[in-house]
Design a protein around this motif. Structure first.
Motif: not given
Length: 122
Positions: A104-122
């Motif tokens: 259960d996670y997602a990956e998104f881009l900032d305006p510069f193409g850097n990839v960040f992971v969005l995950g559930p709180a531990a």
């Protein structure tokens, strides 16, 4: 000994664009915004977070690092709900919640193409 991670640097090409994205779109707050001569130090963090992101432009040869996997995981209570809200705000996702088998996670881009992971709180 070491007690915490204070900041994580993320290479960008425009610090002001980065501030607008993280603050206006993702809801971060500005913790620090100071100039050292020609260099600007900006620290951005989710409200209440211990660790801040530092979007930087001022390290020699940083340009070849912009637009990669940032190796930063941002936590939230509900990944699917955050995905819906952030998508409506224009955030570009390259992996939606539930697309990776069993995770259960997602990956998104900032305006510069850097990839960040969005995950559930531990």
């Amino acid at each position: 000994m070491i007690s915490r991670v204070a900041t994580v640097a993320v290479p960008v090409t425009d610090q002001e664009v980065a501030v607008r994205f993280f603050v206006d779109i993702l809801g971060f707050e500005v913790r620090t915004d100071v100039w050292f001569g020609e260099r600007r130090l900006v620290e951005l963090a989710p409200p209440g977070a211990d660790t801040a992101l530092v979007p930087y432009t001022w390290i020699d040869h940083h340009g070849d690092r912009v637009g990669g996997f940032a190796r930063v995981v941002l936590e939230c209570e509900d990944v699917a709900a955050a995905y819906e809200v952030l998508s409506r705000r224009g955030v570009v996702f390259q992996l939606r919640p539930g697309e990776a088998a069993g995770v259960d996670y997602a990956e998104f881009l900032d305006p510069f193409g850097n990839v960040f992971v969005l995950g559930p709180a531990a």
